[in-house]
Design a protein around this motif. Structure first.
Motif, PDB file in Angstrom:
ATOM      1  N   ARG A 139      -0.327  -0.705  -3.405  1.00  0.00           N
ATOM      2  CA  ARG A 139      -1.553  -1.130  -4.089  1.00  0.00           C
ATOM      3  C   ARG A 139      -2.202  -2.238  -3.271  1.00  0.00           C
ATOM      4  NH1 ARG A 139       2.179   0.316  -7.815  1.00  0.00           N
ATOM      5  NH2 ARG A 139       1.481   1.823  -9.396  1.00  0.00           N
ATOM      6  N   SER A 140      -3.493  -2.056  -3.006  1.00  0.00           N
ATOM      7  CA  SER A 140      -4.204  -2.963  -2.107  1.00  0.00           C
ATOM      8  C   SER A 140      -5.475  -3.493  -2.744  1.00  0.00           C
ATOM      9  CB  SER A 140      -4.545  -2.243  -0.788  1.00  0.00           C
ATOM     10  OG  SER A 140      -3.381  -1.743  -0.162  1.00  0.00           O
ATOM     11  N   LYS A 141      -5.989  -4.558  -2.116  1.00  0.00           N
ATOM     12  CA  LYS A 141      -7.213  -5.195  -2.608  1.00  0.00           C
ATOM     13  C   LYS A 141      -7.989  -5.734  -1.420  1.00  0.00           C
ATOM     14  CE  LYS A 141      -8.737  -8.892  -5.765  1.00  0.00           C
ATOM     15  NZ  LYS A 141      -8.258  -9.977  -6.666  1.00  0.00           N
ATOM     16  N   HIS A 142      -9.312  -5.516  -1.445  1.00  0.00           N
ATOM     17  CA  HIS A 142     -10.184  -5.976  -0.364  1.00  0.00           C
ATOM     18  C   HIS A 142     -11.490  -6.438  -0.990  1.00  0.00           C
ATOM     19  CE1 HIS A 142     -12.959  -5.691   3.075  1.00  0.00           C
ATOM     20  NE2 HIS A 142     -11.889  -5.763   3.855  1.00  0.00           N
ATOM     21  N   ASP A 143     -12.008  -7.570  -0.521  1.00  0.00           N
ATOM     22  CA  ASP A 143     -13.217  -8.139  -1.126  1.00  0.00           C
ATOM     23  C   ASP A 143     -14.377  -7.152  -1.138  1.00  0.00           C
ATOM     24  OD1 ASP A 143     -11.889 -10.490  -1.581  1.00  0.00           O
ATOM     25  OD2 ASP A 143     -12.687 -11.520   0.183  1.00  0.00           O
ATOM     26  N   ALA A 144     -14.539  -6.388  -0.069  1.00  0.00           N
ATOM     27  CA  ALA A 144     -15.676  -5.473   0.028  1.00  0.00           C
ATOM     28  C   ALA A 144     -15.364  -4.074  -0.483  1.00  0.00           C
ATOM     29  CB  ALA A 144     -16.149  -5.386   1.482  1.00  0.00           C
ATOM     30  N   LEU A 145     -14.104  -3.658  -0.393  1.00  0.00           N
ATOM     31  CA  LEU A 145     -13.736  -2.279  -0.738  1.00  0.00           C
ATOM     32  C   LEU A 145     -13.150  -2.144  -2.128  1.00  0.00           C
ATOM     33  CD1 LEU A 145     -12.132  -1.258   2.684  1.00  0.00           C
ATOM     34  CD2 LEU A 145     -14.463  -0.783   1.878  1.00  0.00           C
ATOM     35  N   GLY A 146     -12.804  -3.259  -2.771  1.00  0.00           N
ATOM     36  CA  GLY A 146     -12.259  -3.200  -4.124  1.00  0.00           C
ATOM     37  C   GLY A 146     -10.750  -3.052  -4.136  1.00  0.00           C
ATOM     38  N   GLU A 147     -10.219  -2.422  -5.184  1.00  0.00           N
ATOM     39  CA  GLU A 147      -8.786  -2.222  -5.355  1.00  0.00           C
ATOM     40  C   GLU A 147      -8.472  -0.736  -5.341  1.00  0.00           C
ATOM     41  OE1 GLU A 147      -7.175  -4.282  -8.703  1.00  0.00           O
ATOM     42  OE2 GLU A 147      -8.467  -6.041  -8.436  1.00  0.00           O
ATOM     43  N   TRP A 148      -7.324  -0.387  -4.790  1.00  0.00           N
ATOM     44  CA  TRP A 148      -6.950   1.018  -4.741  1.00  0.00           C
ATOM     45  C   TRP A 148      -5.436   1.151  -4.578  1.00  0.00           C
ATOM     46  CZ3 TRP A 148      -8.936  -1.795  -0.774  1.00  0.00           C
ATOM     47  CH2 TRP A 148      -8.249  -1.792   0.441  1.00  0.00           C
ATOM     48  N   ALA A 149      -4.937   2.348  -4.834  1.00  0.00           N
ATOM     49  CA  ALA A 149      -3.518   2.660  -4.672  1.00  0.00           C
ATOM     50  C   ALA A 149      -3.395   3.951  -3.879  1.00  0.00           C
ATOM     51  CB  ALA A 149      -2.827   2.801  -6.023  1.00  0.00           C
ATOM     52  N   THR A 150      -2.401   4.015  -3.008  1.00  0.00           N
ATOM     53  CA  THR A 150      -2.155   5.205  -2.207  1.00  0.00           C
ATOM     54  C   THR A 150      -0.667   5.530  -2.218  1.00  0.00           C
ATOM     55  OG1 THR A 150      -1.932   3.875  -0.194  1.00  0.00           O
ATOM     56  CG2 THR A 150      -4.108   4.823  -0.653  1.00  0.00           C
ATOM     57  N   THR A 151      -0.352   6.790  -2.009  1.00  0.00           N
ATOM     58  CA  THR A 151       1.037   7.230  -1.883  1.00  0.00           C
ATOM     59  C   THR A 151       1.309   7.564  -0.420  1.00  0.00           C
ATOM     60  OG1 THR A 151       1.087   8.124  -4.122  1.00  0.00           O
ATOM     61  CG2 THR A 151       2.760   8.922  -2.593  1.00  0.00           C
TER      62      THR A 151
ATOM     63  N   ASP B 238      10.500   8.343  -6.766  1.00  0.00           N
ATOM     64  CA  ASP B 238      11.589   9.326  -6.812  1.00  0.00           C
ATOM     65  C   ASP B 238      12.973   8.668  -6.834  1.00  0.00           C
ATOM     66  OD1 ASP B 238       9.540  11.315  -6.459  1.00  0.00           O
ATOM     67  OD2 ASP B 238       9.617  10.920  -4.303  1.00  0.00           O
ATOM     68  N   GLY B 239      13.050   7.460  -7.375  1.00  0.00           N
ATOM     69  CA  GLY B 239      14.328   6.780  -7.464  1.00  0.00           C
ATOM     70  C   GLY B 239      14.800   6.162  -6.172  1.00  0.00           C
ATOM     71  N   GLY B 240      13.948   6.144  -5.146  1.00  0.00           N
ATOM     72  CA  GLY B 240      14.332   5.582  -3.860  1.00  0.00           C
ATOM     73  C   GLY B 240      14.347   4.071  -3.876  1.00  0.00           C
ATOM     74  N   SER B 241      15.061   3.490  -2.920  1.00  0.00           N
ATOM     75  CA  SER B 241      15.134   2.035  -2.815  1.00  0.00           C
ATOM     76  C   SER B 241      14.945   1.549  -1.384  1.00  0.00           C
ATOM     77  CB  SER B 241      16.496   1.540  -3.334  1.00  0.00           C
ATOM     78  OG  SER B 241      17.559   2.120  -2.590  1.00  0.00           O
ATOM     79  N   GLY B 242      14.621   2.457  -0.476  1.00  0.00           N
ATOM     80  CA  GLY B 242      14.422   2.076   0.913  1.00  0.00           C
ATOM     81  C   GLY B 242      13.949   3.264   1.721  1.00  0.00           C
ATOM     82  N   PRO B 243      13.624   3.046   2.979  1.00  0.00           N
ATOM     83  CA  PRO B 243      13.062   4.120   3.802  1.00  0.00           C
ATOM     84  C   PRO B 243      14.085   5.187   4.162  1.00  0.00           C
ATOM     85  CG  PRO B 243      13.435   2.174   5.132  1.00  0.00           C
ATOM     86  CD  PRO B 243      13.706   1.774   3.720  1.00  0.00           C
ATOM     87  N   ALA B 244      13.621   6.409   4.200  1.00  0.00           N
ATOM     88  CA  ALA B 244      14.386   7.574   4.638  1.00  0.00           C
ATOM     89  C   ALA B 244      13.363   8.662   4.919  1.00  0.00           C
ATOM     90  CB  ALA B 244      15.387   8.029   3.578  1.00  0.00           C
ATOM     91  N   LEU B 245      13.711   9.600   5.760  1.00  0.00           N
ATOM     92  CA  LEU B 245      12.773  10.663   6.086  1.00  0.00           C
ATOM     93  C   LEU B 245      12.371  11.408   4.816  1.00  0.00           C
ATOM     94  CD1 LEU B 245      11.416  11.816   8.606  1.00  0.00           C
ATOM     95  CD2 LEU B 245      13.219  13.555   8.676  1.00  0.00           C
ATOM     96  N   GLY B 246      11.061  11.453   4.552  1.00  0.00           N
ATOM     97  CA  GLY B 246      10.553  12.129   3.366  1.00  0.00           C
ATOM     98  C   GLY B 246      10.408  11.237   2.147  1.00  0.00           C
TER      99      GLY B 246
END
Length: 276
Positions: free
Chosen positions: A65-77, A51-59
């Motif tokens: 994006r993460s990677k784990h040998d047993a769990l694979g790769e995934w992305a979360t918001t 949303d055009g943000g560049s740092g933390p703020a409420l909301g």
């Protein structure tokens, strides 16, 4: 972490605490820099503000994006759900009302420095770990326990890294003799290393820690993803480094031995490349 027998639906939690010789306002600049975290995490690969943000703020929202040998790769918001500089930063993964996980940093002034806590809660919404539990429901408690121990070890490593680096630069040795300070000087950070040592030994430890840059951390220590560590080992090999000292991360002997085993395998891979 001791065995709890918790299931996923119990929303298990873990917390890691450390004391840092720096003011809360200074520590806040580090923990609130979400984009720094992939550089000192074995799982988190990248972070991007939305949303055009560049740092933390409420909301505010960011994709991790993460990677784990047993769990694979995934992305979360994730969504920032608490933002009270310089005391509290918390985010919910996926749905803020029903998250797959909650994460929180809290900072408290203590003994001239900062007591820093990192806390996380698993669940209650389903996550990638839920699929492993679906496949082996009879082992749910063990799966949850192993994953929480991984979180605990990674969190402890993250909290300690900058503090250890600041100490090695400024706090070890006399005002005129400091092996680590001299080593950083030889690698191109003579002015910074000298200033860190001066401020640290004068008792101005928050400003000393503030002088430590991400570049210094990444170029001189074997932290980050396996790909990052592998590339750093290649650079060191190519300039003639033939001895590396490891300080494997982990909350238990087994965890530290596992980390050491991974590091040894990476070194062997680098040696095999050179032999081809």
């Amino acid at each position: 972490m001791e065995w709890t027998g918790a299931c996923y639906a119990d929303k298990p939690t873990v917390e890691v605490t450390t004391w840092i010789a720096a003011a809360p306002t200074q520590v806040w600049t580090l923990v609130s820099d979400i984009e720094l975290m992939p550089r000192i995490s074995s799982e988190l690969q990248s972070v991007e503000w939305l949303d055009g943000g560049s740092g933390p703020a409420l909301g505010a929202r960011f994709v991790g994006r993460s990677k784990h040998d047993a769990l694979g790769e995934w992305a979360t918001t994730s969504h920032i759900v608490e933002y009270e500089p310089p005391r509290t930063l918390s985010w919910a993964v996926e749905d803020p009302q029903h998250p797959t996980a909650l994460w929180r940093f809290t900072l408290e002034s203590q003994n001239g420095g900062t007591l820093l806590r990192e806390w996380m809660q698993m669940g209650p919404a389903r996550s990638g770990l839920s699929f492993a539990i679906d496949r082996m429901p009879d082992k749910e408690q063990k799966i949850v326990f192993v994953r929480m121990r991984e979180f605990e070890a990674n969190m402890a490593f993250t909290l300690e890294e900058i503090k250890k680096l600041a100490f090695s630069l400024g706090g070890m040795g006399s005002a005129t003799t400091n092996f680590y300070n001299n080593a950083y000087s030889r690698q191109g950070w003579a002015e910074v290393a000298a200033e860190v040592r001066t401020r640290w030994q004068a008792g101005d430890r928050d400003d000393a820690a503030n002088l430590i840059t991400d570049e210094m951390v990444l170029a001189t220590t074997l932290i980050g993803t396996e790909d990052m560590v592998r590339e750093r080992l290649r650079v060191w090999r190519d300039v003639g480094v033939d001895t590396v000292r490891f300080y494997p991360a982990g909350e238990s002997l087994d965890a530290r031995l596992a980390t050491l085993g991974r590091a040894i395998n990476l070194v062997r891979d680098i040696e095999d490349e050179a032999a081809q």
